[in-house]
Scaffold this motif. Structure first.
Motif: not given
Length: 231
Positions: A160-180
């Motif tokens: 379904g690709g749900y988690y791959d897509k969601f994880v990419r979004g999580l990782q991008q937001r963490a990078a934008e915020q300077g979070w691990a």
């Protein structure tokens, strides 16, 4: 280790074949054996430093019909420990989902077509539930489902690709915020762990750890640091 990506239809064919094999093995797993593995997996997660230290946790809600590892004991324990817990809400058939905050297991209701528990979009007072992608703190840990895994962190989903897509979004937001980025941890029955690796493509997310009844497989430096107590 995860198998190298294959071109075009080769990767798709390899994934399809692996899914058939794993589904067959899961269907052959008896109720007693499944219950014993569920208990052993939960015990390993609860004993891990990564889970103990996590303040914010995303937890998938298992589907019994799909023979997924039961997450309800972990969800209840996380809530009892005072962790801030987020669970999935599927938005559509285009691989879009959200992780919304819940205060209790009773905040969820069965959703079609599989009867998987999902949260409502709002709290009892009518205000919108907190969305992981909008909160002002990092998500520390995400417990993920899947169909097949390997000890190097390879993950084979159900397509379904749900988690791959969601994880990419999580990782991008963490990078934008300077979070691990959150630690990505999968729960797997013994039958789901493949010694020869699982087929992977460039868009597939690698895991930090895989928890089976017999072991906590640490697949990344971040997971090794977390278990060593280094955060």
């Amino acid at each position: 280790m995860a198998l190298a990506s294959e071109a075009g239809g080769g990767a798709a064919a390899a994934k399809k074949a692996a899914r058939r094999e794993i589904i067959k093995a899961l269907k052959a797993l008896g109720d007693d054996a499944m219950a014993a593995q569920n208990a052993a997996i939960a015990a390993r997660v609860l004993a891990s430093r990564a889970f103990a230290s996590a303040r914010t946790v995303g937890v998938y809600i298992h589907c019994a019909k799909l023979h997924e590892v039961d997450t309800m004991p972990l969800l209840r324990d996380a809530l009892a420990q005072g962790k801030r817990v987020y669970v999935p809400l599927v938005d559509d058939r285009n691989s879009n989902m959200r992780l919304l905050h819940i205060d209790a297991a009773d905040d969820m209701r069965p959703a079609p077509p599989f009867g998987i528990l999902e949260p409502s979009v709002s709290y009892a007072d009518g205000s919108a539930r907190e969305n992981v992608m909008e909160m002002e703190r990092p998500l520390d840990l995400l417990l993920m489902p899947g169909l097949g895994f390997d000890a190097a962190g390879g993950r084979l989903g159900r397509g379904g690709g749900y988690y791959d897509k969601f994880v990419r979004g999580l990782q991008q937001r963490a990078a934008e915020q300077g979070w691990a980025p959150p630690l990505l941890v999968a729960l797997a029955f013994t039958e789901q762990l493949r010694d020869g690796g699982v087929p992977m493509e460039p868009h597939d997310a690698f895991l930090d750890a895989v928890v089976t009844p017999g072991a906590l497989h640490l697949c990344s430096d971040a997971a090794r640091r977390a278990e060593a107590g280094g955060g």
